[in-house]
Enzyme design. Structure first.
Site, PDB file in Angstrom:
ATOM      1  N   GLU A 299      42.120  37.765  39.072  1.00 43.21           N
ATOM      2  CA  GLU A 299      41.791  37.180  40.380  1.00 43.21           C
ATOM      3  C   GLU A 299      41.507  35.678  40.227  1.00 43.21           C
ATOM      4  O   GLU A 299      41.919  34.863  41.070  1.00 43.21           O
ATOM      5  CB  GLU A 299      40.578  37.884  40.996  1.00 43.21           C
ATOM      6  CG  GLU A 299      40.215  37.302  42.367  1.00 43.21           C
ATOM      7  CD  GLU A 299      38.944  37.891  42.971  1.00 43.21           C
ATOM      8  OE1 GLU A 299      38.573  39.035  42.636  1.00 43.21           O
ATOM      9  OE2 GLU A 299      38.319  37.192  43.789  1.00 43.21           O
TER      10      GLU A 299
ATOM     11  N   SER B 120      37.407  46.554  34.530  1.00 43.49           N
ATOM     12  CA  SER B 120      37.105  46.411  35.954  1.00 43.49           C
ATOM     13  C   SER B 120      35.832  45.581  36.118  1.00 43.49           C
ATOM     14  O   SER B 120      34.728  46.034  35.785  1.00 43.49           O
ATOM     15  CB  SER B 120      36.928  47.807  36.574  1.00 43.49           C
ATOM     16  OG  SER B 120      36.326  47.694  37.837  1.00 43.49           O
TER      17      SER B 120
END
Ligand code: 10G
Ligand code: SF4
Length: 320
Positions: free
Chosen positions: A126, A222
């Site tokens: 991201e 994650s």
């Protein structure tokens, strides 16, 4: 053993949308469709889609010319979008709309003549995507200590945006440090940390007061799942990140009567059930869910995928 499930936990609206995009692309175009990077950071999700015909690649040079290519929920740099165009790929963008919002915000600040500071973790997809969506230099900061070491002039006009899955508390500290460091600084009214991250972190903080051990279902890569485990640990509760029930160790539960379970935004509910079933092998368990915020957020699919396949086929027949 008493098990208390966090509320909310598990899939967020951006993950539901991203998985649905791959499913619908397979339905519509047939296998294979190519997905750049793990669609979300979860092996079970990825394996399931792979079994239906999705092929996961890290870079677009692994995708044949003209094929369907899906960008993961974490977003991509402008250079990746351009590369896809050059290669003639049929792109479906599964970037979460809340990540896209950060891209837009960042570009607006830069167009106002401000130097952009991104609060986030180096190397995360991201963060790479957001940096690559902004024209010009983006300064990445990961901690309050890094703010102290910044070399930008204190009166330089700057703006900040953040990765969506950070720790709410750590980010507050970094923003405070930036505001002390720079005299002309602006940022979003509310942090860019998304609703799902904030809700899961608030729930796990509350849950940690009521349990002796915390299990976070999620993958080691994650970000948001790791933040949930850290919150449990910071509350003084032994906290473990597990992909599924096979990673549970009996020694974690010696003399333990109350176990809390939450799940990261990319972890399927089936894996929560798998963990509960693994705990059942130690003896009787009673499962309750904490009172918590109900989420009703849904994101629209890309226009190209909204029409059902049957309707597309009917239109094609009529046109012949
Ligand atoms: O928490 P991260 O960013 O590592 O991603 P994830 O795939 O585990 O969860 C869903 C969140 C995103 C797609 C990031 S916006
Ligand atoms: Fe979107 Fe938040 Fe989910 Fe990321 S964690 S996909 S920003 S809703």
């Amino acid at each position: 053993m008493r098990i208390i499930l966090a509320q909310p936990r598990g899939f967020c609206a951006g993950v539901v949308r991203a998985i649905e995009i791959v499913d619908r692309a397979l339905e519509r175009h047939g296998a294979p469709v190519y997905v750049r990077h793990e669609i979300v950071h979860n092996r079970h999700v990825v394996d399931n889609l792979r079994s239906k015909g999705a092929r996961f690649v890290e870079e677009l040079d692994e995708v044949p010319h003209g094929a369907v290519a899906i960008f993961s929920a974490h977003g991509v740099a402008r250079s990746v979008e351009k590369d896809a165009k050059t290669r003639g790929l049929d792109v479906l963008d599964a970037t979460c709309p809340l990540v896209t919002k950060v891209h837009v915000q960042g570009r607006q600040y830069v167009s106002q003549g401000r130097t952009l500071i991104l609060i986030g973790h180096a190397g995360h997809p991201e963060v790479e995507g957001t940096i690559g969506q902004i024209p010009g230099v983006v300064v990445l900061v990961q901690s309050e200590a890094e703010v102290e070491k910044m070399t930008l002039a204190p009166d330089m006009p700057v703006a900040y945006v953040t990765q969506t899955t950070l720790s709410v508390d750590d980010t507050r500290g970094i923003i405070d440090a930036l505001q002390r460091r720079f005299s002309d600084i602006v940022g979003p009214d509310t942090r860019d940390i998304c609703y799902a991250t904030q809700n899961r972190q608030a729930a796990v903080r509350e849950l940690s007061d009521r349990v002796e051990v915390l299990l976070v279902v999620g993958a080691t890569n994650s970000s948001n799942s790791n933040r949930l485990r850290e919150i449990g640990a910071e509350s003084g509760v032994p906290s473990y990140l597990v992909a599924d029930g096979s990673e549970i160790r009996p020694e974690w539960f010696a003399n333990v009567q109350t176990v809390g379970i939450t799940a990261g935004a990319s972890a399927p509910e089936e894996m929560v059930k798998h963990v509960i079933d693994a705990l059942r092998t130690f003896g009787h368990v009673e499962v309750t869910t904490m009172n918590g915020r109900e989420e009703k957020v849904e994101f629209k699919l890309p226009a190209k995928l909204i029409q059902p396949v049957a309707a597309v086929a009917a239109t094609a027949v009529r046109e012949e």
